[in-house]
Design a protein around this motif. Sequence first.
Motif, PDB file in Angstrom:
ATOM      1  N   PHE A 128     -11.632  -0.616   1.982  1.00 30.53           N
ATOM      2  CA  PHE A 128     -12.526  -0.943   0.978  1.00 30.53           C
ATOM      3  C   PHE A 128     -12.984  -2.295   0.764  1.00 30.53           C
ATOM      4  O   PHE A 128     -13.901  -2.863   1.477  1.00 30.53           O
ATOM      5  N   HIS A 129     -12.082  -3.032   0.064  1.00 31.65           N
ATOM      6  CA  HIS A 129     -12.438  -4.459  -0.290  1.00 31.65           C
ATOM      7  C   HIS A 129     -11.180  -5.471   0.381  1.00 31.65           C
ATOM      8  O   HIS A 129     -11.590  -6.153   1.298  1.00 31.65           O
ATOM      9  N   THR A 130      -9.972  -5.213  -0.231  1.00 30.37           N
ATOM     10  CA  THR A 130      -9.018  -6.195   0.207  1.00 30.37           C
ATOM     11  C   THR A 130      -7.740  -5.389   0.419  1.00 30.37           C
ATOM     12  O   THR A 130      -6.664  -5.918   1.338  1.00 30.37           O
ATOM     13  N   TRP A 131      -7.299  -4.345   0.036  1.00 34.84           N
ATOM     14  CA  TRP A 131      -6.314  -3.593   0.015  1.00 34.84           C
ATOM     15  C   TRP A 131      -6.054  -3.029   1.404  1.00 34.84           C
ATOM     16  O   TRP A 131      -6.846  -2.575   2.037  1.00 34.84           O
ATOM     17  N   ASN A 132      -4.836  -2.932   1.937  1.00 36.23           N
ATOM     18  CA  ASN A 132      -4.375  -2.391   2.944  1.00 36.23           C
ATOM     19  C   ASN A 132      -3.777  -0.995   2.689  1.00 36.23           C
ATOM     20  O   ASN A 132      -3.421  -0.718   1.462  1.00 36.23           O
ATOM     21  N   THR A 133      -3.360   0.049   3.599  1.00 35.11           N
ATOM     22  CA  THR A 133      -3.057   1.498   3.039  1.00 35.11           C
ATOM     23  C   THR A 133      -1.837   1.511   2.516  1.00 35.11           C
ATOM     24  O   THR A 133      -1.491   2.238   1.355  1.00 35.11           O
ATOM     25  N   LYS A 134      -0.970   0.474   2.548  1.00 33.97           N
ATOM     26  CA  LYS A 134       0.366   0.542   1.970  1.00 33.97           C
ATOM     27  C   LYS A 134       0.242   0.161   0.741  1.00 33.97           C
ATOM     28  O   LYS A 134       1.263   0.685  -0.177  1.00 33.97           O
ATOM     29  N   GLN A 135      -0.655  -0.800   0.162  1.00 32.91           N
ATOM     30  CA  GLN A 135      -0.787  -1.026  -1.271  1.00 32.91           C
ATOM     31  C   GLN A 135      -1.332   0.215  -1.822  1.00 32.91           C
ATOM     32  O   GLN A 135      -0.856   0.449  -3.141  1.00 32.91           O
ATOM     33  N   PHE A 136      -2.173   1.015  -1.428  1.00 33.07           N
ATOM     34  CA  PHE A 136      -2.545   2.297  -2.146  1.00 33.07           C
ATOM     35  C   PHE A 136      -1.379   3.024  -2.472  1.00 33.07           C
ATOM     36  O   PHE A 136      -1.039   3.809  -3.446  1.00 33.07           O
ATOM     37  N   GLY A 137      -0.367   3.154  -1.360  1.00 32.32           N
ATOM     38  CA  GLY A 137       1.010   3.945  -1.375  1.00 32.32           C
ATOM     39  C   GLY A 137       1.996   3.353  -2.540  1.00 32.32           C
ATOM     40  O   GLY A 137       2.513   4.106  -3.413  1.00 32.32           O
ATOM     41  N   ALA A 138       1.920   2.197  -2.589  1.00 30.79           N
ATOM     42  CA  ALA A 138       2.480   1.310  -3.514  1.00 30.79           C
ATOM     43  C   ALA A 138       2.234   1.648  -4.928  1.00 30.79           C
ATOM     44  O   ALA A 138       2.883   1.801  -5.871  1.00 30.79           O
ATOM     45  N   VAL A 139       0.826   1.519  -5.073  1.00 34.33           N
ATOM     46  CA  VAL A 139       0.287   1.885  -6.333  1.00 34.33           C
ATOM     47  C   VAL A 139       0.611   3.201  -7.015  1.00 34.33           C
ATOM     48  O   VAL A 139       0.883   3.674  -8.028  1.00 34.33           O
TER      49      VAL A 139
END
Length: 203
Positions: A128-139
């Motif tokens: 999308f903008h700046t996040w990588n896939t792992k950041q979505f998992g962390a959230v």
Amino acid sequence: MSAVRKSSMVTGSGRKIKDNAADWHNLMKRWDKLNDEGFDVATNIVNLRRSQSDHLLLENSSSSSSSSSAQQVGGVSELEDECFKLQEVINKMVAVVTKMEHLMKLQQGIEDLEEFQFKGEGRKAPLFHTWNTKQFGAVSRVLFDSFSEELKLKQTILQELAHTSSSDLCMVYLSSWLHQPFIPTHTRLTLEALLLETGHRPL
């Protein structure tokens, strides 16, 4: 092209993550509604307990009568009804947290898939903008952990509220239910960041 327009065109992992973000939003709205319902019921329980305590004090200071006994039985029945209502609210909260756990596992599955696809190096460009896939998992893990712990607190309050004789302790339970200490402001800001990143909120 706007962020919302761009994110609406994503497919594959991006589409799943965007859908998951919307589901997180809807589940948190559902939780907030249940929290309000539960607080109203918990308040009724505390008021009924106070009424019973006051009634017992009056009985002890005067001769008992059949009418006072009937009132006491009616109060117990009403208290049981309210406790049952609170249990129903908790059951619905359990269902919400179960769905949250499912979202977290879906996100973990996306991470595992991309780990395999990109051979451990990860996706080079953000979805999308700046996040990588792992950041979505962390959230997802942060959100699930917060609501899971809050559910445990609610279950404890349910077990204790109707049996607590201390008025001060009852007020502590009510305050804890209302203010949700395991879901602080930064948890909700985390959701907002997720919605911004996936295009559900305009930048």
